[in-house]
Design a protein around this motif. Sequence first.
Motif, PDB file in Angstrom:
ATOM      1  N   THR A   7      -5.679  10.196 -66.142  1.00 25.87           N
ATOM      2  CA  THR A   7      -6.237  10.016 -64.787  1.00 25.87           C
ATOM      3  C   THR A   7      -5.603  10.953 -64.026  1.00 25.87           C
ATOM      4  N   ALA A   8      -4.461  11.145 -64.170  1.00 29.95           N
ATOM      5  CA  ALA A   8      -3.873  12.086 -63.053  1.00 29.95           C
ATOM      6  C   ALA A   8      -4.281  13.588 -63.403  1.00 29.95           C
ATOM      7  N   GLU A  10      -7.542  13.962 -61.795  1.00 25.77           N
ATOM      8  CA  GLU A  10      -7.449  14.295 -60.396  1.00 25.77           C
ATOM      9  C   GLU A  10      -7.267  15.565 -60.164  1.00 25.77           C
ATOM     10  N   LYS A  35     -10.179  17.746 -60.871  1.00 27.80           N
ATOM     11  CA  LYS A  35     -11.186  17.304 -59.541  1.00 27.80           C
ATOM     12  C   LYS A  35     -11.016  18.117 -58.362  1.00 27.80           C
ATOM     13  N   ARG A  36      -9.693  18.133 -58.085  1.00 32.07           N
ATOM     14  CA  ARG A  36      -9.276  18.879 -56.717  1.00 32.07           C
ATOM     15  C   ARG A  36      -9.832  20.225 -57.032  1.00 32.07           C
ATOM     16  N   ASP A  54     -16.604  15.728 -58.228  1.00 32.19           N
ATOM     17  CA  ASP A  54     -16.067  14.376 -58.634  1.00 32.19           C
ATOM     18  C   ASP A  54     -17.177  13.905 -59.800  1.00 32.19           C
TER      19      ASP A  54
END
Length: 163
Positions: free
Chosen positions: A89-90, A93, A96-97, A102
Amino acid sequence: MHVVGGGNQRVAAFRSGLLSAVTSTVERFERAGIPYNALADATEMGIRIIGNSYITTRVFRDQNRETVQRFITALIEGTQWVKNPKNRTAVLEIVKRRLRTDDPAVLGLNYRMYIEPLAPFPYTKIDDLLANLADLAESNPSIRNLNLAAFVDNSFVQRAEKR
């Protein structure tokens, strides 16, 4: 055959209709939302791709062995963190950034393409270098007889793996 510049330019040329086929990562098409048909997948075909290279001079390596060791150890620790399923998940993220998207399909594809294939220990394999050398030797025959083992030092990876 029409040659177009980098990956983004090839995808743009494909989108415009200038090209009807390109060699590229499907991630570029996914991110741009362009429909495509993949004719082949290098990973599924077992084609190994030499990714990042970590290169220094012998002088720097010899005069800064502890610095080189710390770099390789940090690289391995980072790779192991990224590949740990509990950190998925991290990691997504961060992706994604960086990609400014997203879209779950694009994020998942990037994870499969760039994270899953990472080797936990980045050993340089002479066979991989030989395959690349053979390709390069077509345009530069003078490199055909290079002793590639003289350019490789896996000792830093070995020490990090033993820790």
